[in-house]
Design a protein around this motif. Structure first.
Motif, PDB file in Angstrom:
ATOM      1  N   ALA A  54       3.496   1.575  10.511  1.00  0.00           N
ATOM      2  CA  ALA A  54       2.984   0.384  10.570  1.00  0.00           C
ATOM      3  C   ALA A  54       2.674  -0.039  11.943  1.00  0.00           C
ATOM      4  O   ALA A  54       1.606  -0.570  12.299  1.00  0.00           O
ATOM      5  N   THR A  55       3.767   0.424  12.939  1.00  0.00           N
ATOM      6  CA  THR A  55       3.143   0.355  14.162  1.00  0.00           C
ATOM      7  C   THR A  55       2.058   0.964  14.793  1.00  0.00           C
ATOM      8  O   THR A  55       1.077   0.414  15.481  1.00  0.00           O
ATOM      9  N   ALA A  56       2.039   2.374  14.317  1.00  0.00           N
ATOM     10  CA  ALA A  56       1.001   3.196  14.893  1.00  0.00           C
ATOM     11  C   ALA A  56      -0.451   2.665  14.319  1.00  0.00           C
ATOM     12  O   ALA A  56      -1.570   2.588  15.101  1.00  0.00           O
ATOM     13  N   ILE A  57      -0.350   2.041  13.263  1.00  0.00           N
ATOM     14  CA  ILE A  57      -1.866   1.507  12.562  1.00  0.00           C
ATOM     15  C   ILE A  57      -2.033   0.202  13.418  1.00  0.00           C
ATOM     16  O   ILE A  57      -3.180  -0.217  13.871  1.00  0.00           O
ATOM     17  N   ALA A  58      -1.039  -0.657  13.771  1.00  0.00           N
ATOM     18  CA  ALA A  58      -1.127  -1.774  14.384  1.00  0.00           C
ATOM     19  C   ALA A  58      -1.516  -1.594  15.861  1.00  0.00           C
ATOM     20  O   ALA A  58      -2.536  -2.457  16.412  1.00  0.00           O
ATOM     21  N   THR A  59      -1.206  -0.525  16.300  1.00  0.00           N
ATOM     22  CA  THR A  59      -1.298  -0.249  17.562  1.00  0.00           C
ATOM     23  C   THR A  59      -2.890   0.064  17.610  1.00  0.00           C
ATOM     24  O   THR A  59      -3.593  -0.041  18.834  1.00  0.00           O
ATOM     25  N   THR A  60      -3.731   0.835  16.923  1.00  0.00           N
ATOM     26  CA  THR A  60      -4.904   1.413  16.831  1.00  0.00           C
ATOM     27  C   THR A  60      -5.934   0.979  16.030  1.00  0.00           C
ATOM     28  O   THR A  60      -7.375   1.192  16.521  1.00  0.00           O
ATOM     29  N   ILE A  61      -5.610   0.133  14.864  1.00  0.00           N
ATOM     30  CA  ILE A  61      -6.596  -0.176  13.941  1.00  0.00           C
ATOM     31  C   ILE A  61      -7.367  -1.536  14.233  1.00  0.00           C
ATOM     32  O   ILE A  61      -6.521  -2.442  14.212  1.00  0.00           O
TER      33      ILE A  61
ATOM     34  N   ASP B 148       2.624   4.277  -0.884  1.00  0.00           N
ATOM     35  CA  ASP B 148       2.113   2.938  -1.000  1.00  0.00           C
ATOM     36  C   ASP B 148       1.937   2.088   0.212  1.00  0.00           C
ATOM     37  O   ASP B 148       1.175   1.126   0.131  1.00  0.00           O
ATOM     38  N   CYS B 149       2.349   2.542   1.434  1.00  0.00           N
ATOM     39  CA  CYS B 149       2.466   1.750   2.585  1.00  0.00           C
ATOM     40  C   CYS B 149       1.174   1.798   3.658  1.00  0.00           C
ATOM     41  O   CYS B 149       1.166   1.008   4.383  1.00  0.00           O
ATOM     42  N   TYR B 150       0.326   2.904   3.299  1.00  0.00           N
ATOM     43  CA  TYR B 150      -0.773   2.890   4.222  1.00  0.00           C
ATOM     44  C   TYR B 150      -1.901   2.013   4.077  1.00  0.00           C
ATOM     45  O   TYR B 150      -2.192   1.423   5.111  1.00  0.00           O
TER      46      TYR B 150
END
Ligand SMILES: Cc1ncc(COP(=O)(O)O)c(C=O)c1O
Length: 385
Positions: A105-112, A126-128
């Motif tokens: 969740a953090t990696a996606i929030a950081t970059t997307i 399911d979490c992606y």
């Protein structure tokens, strides 16, 4: 005056309870053997429990450093060097997370950002997807090839474009147990090499590898490592999923940005658990975990052999897919429900792992269970013919 009801519009209001929650609840209600959700039903090593207790008694009960205790960061960096020949700086290139789920969740929030495209492969954990959408990104799914669940890299090439910000890889793969090969890593490297595409490598089953396979980590490939957030889960590796402790490794520039988000999401995670895991890791042979699970996989595969279910090949994770098409023509959701309620075995239908309706008539069984449970499940499944 009656209080006016609030109109609430959550950003994920379209999302229902996960299939894991549903099937586990159904298993409990009908007292079925629960081979659905991915967690062990056997005891945790008492040594590990004792280590947590000792660390609590020694007064390590306040906040840990934001990135995690140095002892645990070092232990993970050490095994990463030992197993994959990959170097990471323990102070600058690793963060301990509240399970891999938080790291993802953090990696996606950081970059997307709004408008970014993220490529992922279905069936997918399911979490992606929800995290991509929460951050304004657009998920682009590429189907793995049934029944081997391998990646067609030509298809990936066709969907990559200037909006592609990230590709999410999961090896060993949930739900199929497939693993990436060296050719896969090379094909991926060829696609991303001259781009700014980032990678998110979900490797939570890195040590659960068997049937002659080797875990080829994204971190073992220089071109891939340079642009990757690599996620691991000590909960999965050491049979303590309830402790929700994972890690994220990434090169310094990526990790710097990751930590800016991590510090406001959780700041840090459970300190006595981190200290205990560090001590435990330093005396644990991680290479033995694969053999431990291989034994269980063999027991379950043997149990399935005397049923109408056909085991598909698995090389990692603690999941076994089984084709039930010679036992029933029902769709996988209906069949999984009936299997739990009428036949006493809970498994996970695979169609909810897809974005668009896909039903290959396969169920996912978790074999991280006592051998007796696996044999009992086999005996119940045999009754279906
Ligand atoms: C592929 C995959 N990624 C991530 C996770 C979550 O790991 P953790 O429990 O460390 O958050 C799971 C758990 O089932 C998983 O199967």
């Amino acid at each position: 005056m009656p209080v006016k009801p609030l109109h609430i519009s959550g950003k994920l209001s379209h999302v229902e309870s996960s299939i894991f929650t549903l099937m586990s609840a159904l298993a409990q209600k009908h007292q079925a053997l629960n081979l659905s959700q991915g967690f062990p039903d056997f005891e945790v090593d008492p040594v590990l429990i004792e280590l947590v207790h000792q660390n609590m008694k020694a007064g390590h009960n306040q906040y840990a450093p934001m990135a995690g205790v140095p002892e645990l960061r070092q232990a993970i960096v050490d095994f990463t060097q030992d197993l994959y020949g990959a170097q990471y700086h323990p102070d600058k290139e690793i963060t301990i997370t509240a399970g891999a789920t938080q790291g993802i969740a953090t990696a996606i929030a950081t970059t997307i950002r709004e408008g970014d495209e993220v490529i992922l492969f279905s069936p997918a954990y399911d979490c992606y997807m929800p995290m991509i959408e929460l951050n304004g990104g657009t998920p682009i799914t590429v189907k793995l090839e049934h029944p081997n669940y391998s990646i067609d890299w030509n298809q990936v090439k066709r969907v990559v474009n200037h909006r592609t910000k990230m590709i999410i890889i999961n090896t060993p793969h949930n739900p199929s147990g497939s693993v990436l090969t060296q050719d896969d890593l090379n094909a991926l490297a060829e696609i991303v090499e001259n781009s700014n595409i980032l990678l998110l490598a979900d490797e939570v089953y890195e040590h659960i590898i068997f049937n002659g396979a080797q875990h080829l980590s994204i971190r073992s490939h220089e071109v891939l490592k340079q642009r990757a957030f690599v996620m691991g889960s000590l909960g999965k590796s050491l049979h303590v999923t309830g402790w929700k402790t994972g890690y994220c490794l990434a090169p310094e520039p990526l990790m710097k940005e990751f930590q800016k988000v991590h510090q406001y999401q959780v700041f840090c995670t459970n300190k006595p658990v981190q200290l205990a895991l560090a001590e435990y890791l330093n005396t644990t042979d991680l290479r033995a975990i694969g053999g431990f699970y291989e034994q269980k996989q063999k027991v379950f595969e043997k149990a399935l052999a005397s049923t109408g279910f056909k085991a598909l090949p698995t090389y990692g994770s603690y999941f076994q897919l089984a084709d039930y098409s010679s036992v029933s023509t029902q769709d996988d959701m209906t069949f999984a429900h009936e299997l739990t309620v009428k036949h006493g075995v809970a498994a996970i239908p695979v169609s909810p792992f897809y974005r668009f309706p896909t039903d290959h008539k396969v169920l996912r069984f978790c074999f991280a269970k006592n051998e007796e449970t696996l044999e009992k499940a086999g005996a119940l499944l045999a009754k279906l013919g």
